[in-house]
Design an enzyme around this catalytic site. Sequence first.
Site, PDB file in Angstrom:
ATOM      1  NE  ARG A 167     -10.504 -10.383  -1.753  1.00  0.00           N
ATOM      2  CZ  ARG A 167     -10.919  -9.489  -2.660  1.00  0.00           C
ATOM      3  NH1 ARG A 167     -11.276  -9.879  -3.872  1.00  0.00           N
ATOM      4  NH2 ARG A 167     -10.991  -8.215  -2.353  1.00  0.00           N
ATOM      5  CE  LYS A 218      -3.829  -1.870   2.790  1.00  0.00           C
ATOM      6  NZ  LYS A 218      -4.943  -1.806   1.831  1.00  0.00           N
TER       7      LYS A 218
HETATM    8  N1  BES Z   1      -7.865  -4.073   4.622  1.00  0.00           N
HETATM    9  C1  BES Z   1      -8.136  -3.639   3.301  1.00  0.00           C
HETATM   10  C2  BES Z   1      -9.486  -2.957   3.156  1.00  0.00           C
HETATM   11  C3  BES Z   1      -9.692  -1.675   3.917  1.00  0.00           C
HETATM   12  C4  BES Z   1      -9.623  -0.469   3.255  1.00  0.00           C
HETATM   13  C5  BES Z   1     -10.034  -1.682   5.247  1.00  0.00           C
HETATM   14  C6  BES Z   1      -9.850   0.702   3.945  1.00  0.00           C
HETATM   15  C7  BES Z   1     -10.265  -0.504   5.938  1.00  0.00           C
HETATM   16  C8  BES Z   1     -10.181   0.699   5.275  1.00  0.00           C
HETATM   17  C9  BES Z   1      -8.107  -4.847   2.369  1.00  0.00           C
HETATM   18  O1  BES Z   1      -7.282  -5.890   2.731  1.00  0.00           O
HETATM   19  C10 BES Z   1      -7.658  -4.377   1.041  1.00  0.00           C
HETATM   20  O2  BES Z   1      -6.553  -3.944   0.941  1.00  0.00           O
HETATM   21  N2  BES Z   1      -8.523  -4.502   0.041  1.00  0.00           N
HETATM   22  C11 BES Z   1      -8.221  -4.094  -1.300  1.00  0.00           C
HETATM   23  C12 BES Z   1      -8.690  -5.176  -2.228  1.00  0.00           C
HETATM   24  C13 BES Z   1      -8.231  -4.997  -3.660  1.00  0.00           C
HETATM   25  C14 BES Z   1      -6.735  -5.175  -3.744  1.00  0.00           C
HETATM   26  C15 BES Z   1      -8.941  -6.006  -4.495  1.00  0.00           C
HETATM   27  C16 BES Z   1      -8.941  -2.793  -1.558  1.00  0.00           C
HETATM   28  O3  BES Z   1     -10.072  -2.626  -1.108  1.00  0.00           O
HETATM   29  O4  BES Z   1      -8.353  -1.931  -2.211  1.00  0.00           O
HETATM   30 MN    MN Z   2      -5.283  -5.611   2.080  1.00  0.00          MN
END
Ligand code: BES
Ligand code: MN
Length: 522
Positions: free
Chosen positions: A370, A296
């Site tokens: 997931r 990230k």
């Molecule tokens: N933990 C994050 C989702 C999240 C985002 C939680 C903001 C709390 C606040 C999750 O693991 C994630 O990174 N999801 C990605 C999925 C994508 C790569 C398909 C996302 O939502 O960008």
């Molecule tokens: Mn994530």
Amino acid sequence: MTALTLSTAAAPGLRADAIVVGVAKGGSDKGGSAKSGDLVVAPGAEAVDKAYDGGLAGVLETLGASGGEGEVTKLPAPSGFKTPVVLAVGLGAQPDKEASFGTETLRRAAGAAARALAGSKKAAFALPVTDAADAGAIGEGALLGAYAFDVYKENGKDSKDAKKGAKNGKAPLAEIALLGGKPRDKAYKAAVERATAVCEELNRARDLVNTPPNDLNPEAFAAVAQAAAKEHGIKVQVLDEKALEKGGYGGILGVGAGSAAAPRLVKLSYTSSKAKKHLAFVGKGITYDSGGISLKPAGHNETMKCDMSGAAAVFAAVVAAARLGLEVNVTGWLALAENMPSGSATRPGDVLRMYSGKTVEVLNTDAEGRLVLADALWKASEDKPDAIIDVATLTGAMVLALGSRTFGVMANDDAFRSAVVEAAEETGEASWPMPLPDHLKKGMDSPTADIANMGERMGGGLVAGLFLKEFVGEGITWAHLDIAGPAFNESGPFGYTPKGGTGSAVRTLVRVAELTASGDLG
Ligand code: BES
Ligand code: MN
Ligand code: ZN
């Protein structure tokens, strides 16, 4: 921890640091205990108003009070009072005569009042109570609003010098006395006991979410769960990395592969001899989500200690169910891992063999929730529970769709999804039903494996839900709560919700367990 009691004490003899009263916006023809202009002192505060010679509303108006929800006005108590401060909290529009202001309005008002009283020791709440449900809501609001996380502050309540917290005026309220209820009435007593059990565990979930990830890794979280389980007679089983390896939990191991802290799968089993139904709750417990190799960027990782909020909610709900002695069996599954990049981390392009036997091509290591949930869902399914609910800070897409205060509810059964949304509503938690459109599954087709962990970008929250659905055992009713928005409050506190970890979904899970126990759900 803040203590909550029902009291028959009354002003002016009542001994406390502050007495909380309600003030509402009155319709011109609606009754109230006192009136001045459009401001109405809410029922419950008659004795206080009397001490101001019936002029409390006028005094508040002079101070600029409007009766708006969450508004807090402090004023000195009238002479002869044993309690030095009166705190008036806004309740919004006045309801029809004799009707309740509504449990969520009372909960929020009590929360705002309790937070404004940080630094005081004891407060009495003289808010309008029409029944035990109102009393329970005020108790919940006060306990949740009094919450503070200051373990890491030099002057915090739990810091080494315990006296310092009080000295700097920030220690949360220690004692809350609810006035206007019936201390000897069974329903009122039960409401206060319930509020105490649920809110203490919910606040504990907040603590876990707020604990920095260098102190809360999967092993540390599992240890906290083990200790609590022992205390409350819950059976606990922890699968460490060796057990996960042996069991073939490729999803959990794959996510944890890059971290120096090994993953865990925790099973908490609360059983009641009178249970007719069995619920399984499954929580995403990523103690830190860096994104992994699909790292990230800065600006997206500062709050990712909150990525174990689902597991914290499941943990709190199972302990609360045990403390309340609910007549339903509840199994909690905490899927714990830290998602980090390193030489041993899972790469985009890697294929994992999941606990279910399915293979997953990992296209983006940031779609890790997931993967851990898939293993836990399949494992939970082996017990053939009557229903499974998973809770996860799963997708940014759900935050885009519903904002930061509402969680999305998806399910493989429309009636169950509606029942979960309704249960949430009853507790004051905002949620919204979301679909699982079949056509979005195609986007997860993988040329190499059975499925990929990513699909179309549009509708990303639903894609994640569809992925999870593939790992729910045949014929098992299942719902998925995506709490990525409400789990962590990045803005200022409001109502009974503090900044930081919120304890999202705890009250919904407890309510679902209660309704299942009483035969009103499922
Ligand atoms: N933990 C994050 C989702 C999240 C985002 C939680 C903001 C709390 C606040 C999750 O693991 C994630 O990174 N999801 C990605 C999925 C994508 C790569 C398909 C996302 O939502 O960008
Ligand atoms: Mn994530
Ligand atoms: Zn995540």
